[in-house]
Design an enzyme around this catalytic site. Structure first.
Site, PDB file in Angstrom:
ATOM      1  N   GLU A 145      -3.382  -9.112   2.593  1.00  0.00           N
ATOM      2  CA  GLU A 145      -3.181  -9.678   3.930  1.00  0.00           C
ATOM      3  C   GLU A 145      -4.357  -9.414   4.870  1.00  0.00           C
ATOM      4  O   GLU A 145      -4.423  -9.996   5.964  1.00  0.00           O
ATOM      5  CB  GLU A 145      -1.892  -9.120   4.556  1.00  0.00           C
ATOM      6  N   ARG A 165     -14.588   2.804  12.046  1.00  0.00           N
ATOM      7  CA  ARG A 165     -13.680   3.758  12.693  1.00  0.00           C
ATOM      8  C   ARG A 165     -13.841   5.144  12.100  1.00  0.00           C
ATOM      9  O   ARG A 165     -13.936   6.147  12.822  1.00  0.00           O
ATOM     10  CB  ARG A 165     -12.239   3.274  12.528  1.00  0.00           C
ATOM     11  N   LYS A 195     -11.950   8.274  -1.419  1.00  0.00           N
ATOM     12  CA  LYS A 195     -11.197   7.100  -1.003  1.00  0.00           C
ATOM     13  C   LYS A 195     -11.601   5.884  -1.828  1.00  0.00           C
ATOM     14  O   LYS A 195     -12.789   5.621  -2.047  1.00  0.00           O
ATOM     15  CB  LYS A 195     -11.429   6.812   0.487  1.00  0.00           C
ATOM     16  N   HIS A 212      -4.356  -4.730  -0.188  1.00  0.00           N
ATOM     17  CA  HIS A 212      -4.142  -5.379   1.113  1.00  0.00           C
ATOM     18  C   HIS A 212      -4.630  -6.826   1.080  1.00  0.00           C
ATOM     19  O   HIS A 212      -5.602  -7.187   1.752  1.00  0.00           O
ATOM     20  CB  HIS A 212      -4.894  -4.613   2.204  1.00  0.00           C
ATOM     21  N   SER A 259      -7.655  -0.031   0.049  1.00  0.00           N
ATOM     22  CA  SER A 259      -8.054   0.989   1.020  1.00  0.00           C
ATOM     23  C   SER A 259      -7.047   2.129   0.971  1.00  0.00           C
ATOM     24  O   SER A 259      -6.034   2.108   1.671  1.00  0.00           O
ATOM     25  CB  SER A 259      -8.116   0.374   2.427  1.00  0.00           C
ATOM     26  N   CYS A 266       0.829  -1.215   0.000  1.00  0.00           N
ATOM     27  CA  CYS A 266       0.000   0.000   0.000  1.00  0.00           C
ATOM     28  C   CYS A 266       0.864   1.265   0.000  1.00  0.00           C
ATOM     29  O   CYS A 266       1.572   1.532  -0.964  1.00  0.00           O
ATOM     30  CB  CYS A 266      -0.988  -0.037   1.157  1.00  0.00           C
TER      31      CYS A 266
END
Length: 302
Positions: free
Chosen positions: A237, A249, A163, A235, A192, A142
């Site tokens: 992972e 969040r 985003k 991502h 992300s 990232c």
């Protein structure tokens, strides 16, 4: 084969519940093979979650892997205890006393900052320069991928209108490349980020190969022609619920944020999202460890 990690590392309990093969130091010393030594520069704020994400993937290959964690000495993390860092992490000055077979540089939630304004940018540059001659292959994730593209190849990032968050389908360019062995022609990956890099700039660079991209999320996977640097802007992972946790969040902080795309069943955030990328995550890390670390690294560093 197992990963060898400190006995008291919190991620150990998570991995043991999932039957990930973990070996203690005494048993590791009895193995008649040389383990791979992997260093992880963990720049993510929730370090313990990232530890579990990466160790899960590194622990599912036929290779014995010794893992060390690295943190920046020029920036003090606000989301992890100092005792955790002191017990399980080292600085680059400590790491420089040896060589490593592989290095992973994670992302960081600082995409909207100019690289030069990041307070540990000089230290990160030092780490990336050190890795050129002391690490067989480095995997950048990232923001870490964007930092590598900028530092090594002069390719900058640009801000997106909103985003890019969600699970996107990506297409591979050449299934014969070893990093992509076993990949489907199309596969999903979580993304992300607020910024992106130019796919045209990557394709035009004489030292880079574009490996996978999406018409909706841009370039995902690329590598240098000498295979010493591998960059992934997504991502793989991530856990199934990580994007949901990031979304909740941001909502709690009052951020004007859209729901992750192609993620929640029926676009209903009360429903648990399925993991559509797990097999390719394991393939990517297994292929990296096998073909670009184990097969390339000398048995004894000189």
């Amino acid at each position: 084969m197992p990963i060898n990690i400190p006995y008291q590392l919190p991620a150990r309990e998570v991995l043991e519940r999932e039957n990930i093969f973990i070996m203690d130091a005494d048993r590791a010393r009895m193995q008649d093979i040389r383990p791979l030594n992997i260093l992880i520069l963990n720049l993510m704020p929730e370090k313990e979650k990232t530890e579990a994400h990466l160790l899960r993937l590194l622990g599912n290959t036929p290779l014995q892997v010794n893992v060390s964690f690295l943190y920046t000495a020029t920036y003090e993390s606000k989301n992890v205890s100092k005792s955790h860092l002191e017990q399980f992490y080292i600085t680059i000055e400590e790491a420089k006393s040896r060589r490593y077979d592989g290095l992973i540089i994670t992302g960081a939630p600082i995409e909207l900052m100019e690289f030069e304004n990041v307070n540990y940018w000089a230290e990160l540059q030092d780490i990336m320069n050190w890795a050129k001659t002391n690490v067989t292959s480095t995997l950048h994730i990232c923001w870490g991928a964007q930092a590598a593209l900028y530092h090594h190849y002069g390719i900058g990032k640009f801000e997106l209108p909103k985003k890019c968050s969600g699970v996107f389908k990506h297409s591979i360019t050449d299934p014969t490349i070893k990093l992509l062995r076993g990949f489907d022609d199309e596969f999903f990956s979580p993304v992300s980020r607020y910024t992106d890099v130019s796919i045209e700039a990557i394709e035009a660079h004489e030292d880079l190969i574009l490996l996978a991209s999406s018409p909706d999320a841009g370039p995902l996977l690329m590598m240098s022609k000498d295979a010493r640097n591998i960059m992934i802007t997504g991502h793989l992972e991530y856990d199934a619920t990580t994007l949901a946790e990031e979304y909740e969040r941001d909502l709690a902080k009052g951020v004007d944020i859209a729901m992750p795309e192609n993620y929640f069943p029926d676009d209903d955030p009360t429903k648990r999202p399925p993991n559509k990328w797990r097999s390719h995550a394991h393939l990517l890390y297994s292929n990296w460890l096998n073909y670009y670390v184990y097969q390339q690294t000398p048995y004894e560093w000189k």
